[in-house]
Design a protein around this motif. Structure first.
Motif, PDB file in Angstrom:
ATOM      1  N   THR A  62       0.877  -1.225   0.085  1.00 47.23           N
ATOM      2  CA  THR A  62      -0.133  -0.041   0.041  1.00 47.23           C
ATOM      3  C   THR A  62       0.826   1.165  -0.006  1.00 47.23           C
ATOM      4  N   LEU A  63       1.787   1.506   0.675  1.00 45.98           N
ATOM      5  CA  LEU A  63       2.755   2.478   0.727  1.00 45.98           C
ATOM      6  C   LEU A  63       3.521   2.549  -0.524  1.00 45.98           C
ATOM      7  N   LEU A  64       3.905   1.378  -0.954  1.00 48.14           N
ATOM      8  CA  LEU A  64       4.755   1.393  -2.258  1.00 48.14           C
ATOM      9  C   LEU A  64       3.604   2.183  -3.562  1.00 48.14           C
ATOM     10  N   LEU A  65       2.298   1.754  -3.561  1.00 52.35           N
ATOM     11  CA  LEU A  65       1.651   2.186  -4.570  1.00 52.35           C
ATOM     12  C   LEU A  65       1.283   3.462  -4.308  1.00 52.35           C
ATOM     13  N   ALA A  66       1.019   3.820  -2.995  1.00 52.84           N
ATOM     14  CA  ALA A  66       0.817   5.289  -2.754  1.00 52.84           C
ATOM     15  C   ALA A  66       1.800   6.481  -3.142  1.00 52.84           C
ATOM     16  N   VAL A  67       3.044   5.865  -2.727  1.00 56.62           N
ATOM     17  CA  VAL A  67       4.236   6.767  -3.112  1.00 56.62           C
ATOM     18  C   VAL A  67       4.492   6.738  -4.610  1.00 56.62           C
ATOM     19  N   ALA A  68       4.303   5.764  -5.304  1.00 49.22           N
ATOM     20  CA  ALA A  68       4.392   5.569  -6.782  1.00 49.22           C
ATOM     21  C   ALA A  68       3.288   6.514  -7.457  1.00 49.22           C
ATOM     22  N   HIS A  69       1.981   6.633  -6.850  1.00 50.27           N
ATOM     23  CA  HIS A  69       1.145   7.311  -7.478  1.00 50.27           C
ATOM     24  C   HIS A  69       1.311   8.897  -7.472  1.00 50.27           C
ATOM     25  N   GLN A  70       1.535   9.111  -6.104  1.00 45.11           N
ATOM     26  CA  GLN A  70       2.385  10.528  -5.863  1.00 45.11           C
ATOM     27  C   GLN A  70       3.541  10.962  -6.760  1.00 45.11           C
ATOM     28  N   THR A  71       4.256   9.971  -7.008  1.00 43.47           N
ATOM     29  CA  THR A  71       5.547  10.299  -7.875  1.00 43.47           C
ATOM     30  C   THR A  71       5.398  10.356  -9.405  1.00 43.47           C
ATOM     31  N   LEU A  72       4.646   9.283  -9.617  1.00 43.80           N
ATOM     32  CA  LEU A  72       4.631   8.911 -11.159  1.00 43.80           C
ATOM     33  C   LEU A  72       3.173   9.118 -11.705  1.00 43.80           C
ATOM     34  N   GLY A  73       2.299   9.377 -11.041  1.00 46.86           N
ATOM     35  CA  GLY A  73       0.869   9.788 -11.597  1.00 46.86           C
ATOM     36  C   GLY A  73       0.352   8.561 -12.402  1.00 46.86           C
ATOM     37  N   VAL A  74      -0.052   8.662 -13.774  1.00 50.87           N
ATOM     38  CA  VAL A  74      -0.298   7.918 -14.723  1.00 50.87           C
ATOM     39  C   VAL A  74       0.475   6.827 -14.849  1.00 50.87           C
ATOM     40  N   LYS A  75       1.945   7.100 -14.646  1.00 50.51           N
ATOM     41  CA  LYS A  75       2.715   5.924 -15.033  1.00 50.51           C
ATOM     42  C   LYS A  75       2.894   4.941 -14.076  1.00 50.51           C
ATOM     43  N   ALA A  76       2.089   4.889 -13.163  1.00 47.80           N
ATOM     44  CA  ALA A  76       2.248   3.851 -12.175  1.00 47.80           C
ATOM     45  C   ALA A  76       0.717   3.421 -11.959  1.00 47.80           C
ATOM     46  N   THR A  77       0.692   1.762 -12.019  1.00 48.13           N
ATOM     47  CA  THR A  77      -0.485   0.944 -12.021  1.00 48.13           C
ATOM     48  C   THR A  77      -0.469   0.018 -11.035  1.00 48.13           C
ATOM     49  N   GLY A  78      -1.143  -0.145 -10.173  1.00 52.43           N
ATOM     50  CA  GLY A  78      -1.406  -1.569  -9.092  1.00 52.43           C
ATOM     51  C   GLY A  78      -1.947  -2.598  -9.752  1.00 52.43           C
ATOM     52  N   ILE A  79      -1.700  -3.700  -9.493  1.00 55.62           N
ATOM     53  CA  ILE A  79      -2.268  -4.883 -10.027  1.00 55.62           C
ATOM     54  C   ILE A  79      -2.285  -5.727  -8.748  1.00 55.62           C
ATOM     55  N   ILE A  80      -3.874  -6.092  -8.635  1.00 55.71           N
ATOM     56  CA  ILE A  80      -4.134  -7.088  -7.553  1.00 55.71           C
ATOM     57  C   ILE A  80      -4.779  -8.440  -7.806  1.00 55.71           C
ATOM     58  N   ALA A  81      -4.152  -9.265  -7.091  1.00 51.15           N
ATOM     59  CA  ALA A  81      -4.331 -10.851  -7.584  1.00 51.15           C
ATOM     60  C   ALA A  81      -5.758 -11.151  -7.178  1.00 51.15           C
ATOM     61  N   ASP A  82      -6.708 -11.439  -7.954  1.00 51.39           N
ATOM     62  CA  ASP A  82      -8.113 -11.923  -7.415  1.00 51.39           C
ATOM     63  C   ASP A  82      -7.829 -13.552  -7.333  1.00 51.39           C
ATOM     64  N   SER A  83      -7.230 -13.914  -6.005  1.00 56.85           N
ATOM     65  CA  SER A  83      -6.798 -15.421  -5.841  1.00 56.85           C
ATOM     66  C   SER A  83      -7.872 -16.053  -4.803  1.00 56.85           C
ATOM     67  N   PRO A  84      -8.284 -17.249  -4.966  1.00 55.93           N
ATOM     68  CA  PRO A  84      -9.083 -17.798  -4.068  1.00 55.93           C
ATOM     69  C   PRO A  84      -8.408 -18.040  -2.644  1.00 55.93           C
ATOM     70  N   SER A  85      -7.240 -17.523  -2.295  1.00 59.37           N
ATOM     71  CA  SER A  85      -6.643 -17.516  -1.067  1.00 59.37           C
ATOM     72  C   SER A  85      -6.617 -16.034  -0.526  1.00 59.37           C
ATOM     73  N   LEU A  86      -7.346 -15.187  -1.283  1.00 59.25           N
ATOM     74  CA  LEU A  86      -7.475 -13.720  -0.820  1.00 59.25           C
ATOM     75  C   LEU A  86      -8.743 -13.573  -0.211  1.00 59.25           C
ATOM     76  N   PRO A  87      -9.105 -13.382   0.868  1.00 63.94           N
ATOM     77  CA  PRO A  87     -10.642 -13.014   1.529  1.00 63.94           C
ATOM     78  C   PRO A  87     -11.199 -12.100   0.749  1.00 63.94           C
ATOM     79  N   ARG A  88     -12.352 -12.337   0.404  1.00 60.93           N
ATOM     80  CA  ARG A  88     -13.459 -11.298  -0.344  1.00 60.93           C
ATOM     81  C   ARG A  88     -13.053 -10.116   0.349  1.00 60.93           C
ATOM     82  N   GLU A  89     -13.390 -10.006   1.848  1.00 58.47           N
ATOM     83  CA  GLU A  89     -13.325  -8.715   2.462  1.00 58.47           C
ATOM     84  C   GLU A  89     -11.802  -8.091   2.219  1.00 58.47           C
ATOM     85  N   SER A  90     -10.873  -8.694   2.202  1.00 61.52           N
ATOM     86  CA  SER A  90      -9.529  -8.081   1.849  1.00 61.52           C
ATOM     87  C   SER A  90      -9.243  -7.499   0.568  1.00 61.52           C
TER      88      SER A  90
END
Length: 272
Positions: free
Chosen positions: A38-66
């Motif tokens: 979360t910190l990495l994505l936040a700082v990257a967004h502040q620093t790079l703007g549209v040149k930073a994109t986060g990718i999150i895995a929709d995995s069966p091992s990740l709780p839906r709430e998380s």
């Protein structure tokens, strides 16, 4: 003076982090919603703007709430985020649950991210390993090395304490969040990971959370002998154990109704 020097050192490391991000832009970032990513994505967004994109895995091992919470946090910070379905559960090397199970999970995610990076012209892929993480003990680090994934937090010598402090300064809701490994980590090595097992663990942890507990684990215990239902070892933070005095029986009943058989409250609690 020591406090000033410490603050100055942290500012220097934060500056270095931003320099690293600029050097590797445009950048794809593996995001889980945890403290580090979360910190990495936040700082990257502040620093790079549209040149930073986060990718999150929709995995069966990740709780839906998380997953839902991680998406909300990314939206609140204004960061670009994409959800990618991962299929590590279809890989027997992962599903058989060996000690290096995490390697196959990270390799699946990085493979998907590498494809996206090549198709859309991203210069690099980054993930949230920090300077305290022992790379030689983390199977995910091996996958990162194989896919040439960079670790900007580690490269900037940012420790876990640094990450939390910078997160507080940026007002991130994850600053003091406890570690939250995937649901598969609740299943003993050698016991097969299935969607049904993960769903059971997720239901169990949702129940424990509904009873007001915040730091805990529901450890899956495979059925033994003539027992048809799996058991559960419930580990709760020692600081929260006093709550059990008034909720123990109701909690056990709720977990039993969710699908668990034998239920044990670990007297040692959860130690992290």
């Amino acid at each position: 003076m020591i406090a000033l020097e410490t603050a100055s050192d942290l500012a220097a490391r934060e500056g270095l982090l931003r320099e690293i991000l600029v050097r590797h832009a445009p950048l794809l970032i593996a995001y889980s919603g945890g403290v580090d990513s979360t910190l990495l994505l936040a700082v990257a967004h502040q620093t790079l703007g549209v040149k930073a994109t986060g990718i999150i895995a929709d995995s069966p091992s990740l709780p839906r709430e998380s997953l839902a919470q991680a998406k909300l946090v990314a939206t609140a910070m204004g960061a670009s985020l994409e959800v990618v379905a991962t299929t590590e559960l279809e890989n027997p090397s992962y599903a058989d649950n060996p000690p290096n199970r995490c390697y196959f999970c990270k390799a699946e995610l990085f493979m998907q991210m590498e494809r996206i990076a090549k198709e859309r012209g991203f210069a690099a892929i980054a993930y949230g390993e920090n300077a305290d993480d022992p790379a030689h003990l983390r199977p995910g680090s091996l996958a990162a090395a194989e896919f040439s994934v960079i670790a900007p937090l580690r490269e900037a010598s940012l420790t876990k304490a640094d990450v939390r402090e910078l997160s507080r300064r940026l007002g991130l809701p994850t600053a003091d969040a406890p570690a939250q490994p995937c649901l598969s980590s609740r299943i003993p090595h050698g016991t097969r990971v299935t969607r049904e097992t993960l769903d059971l663990v997720e239901r169990g942890e949702a129940i424990v959370r509904q009873f007001g507990f915040e730091i805990f684990r529901v450890r899956y215990l495979p059925p033994e002998g003539s027992l048809s239902r799996p058991g559960a070892n419930i580990q709760i933070s020692p600081s929260e154990m006093p709550k059990l005095e008034r909720t123990r029986q109701k909690l056990i009943a709720a977990l039993s109704a969710s699908g668990f058989g034998s239920i044990r409250i670990d007297p040692q609690g959860y130690g992290g």
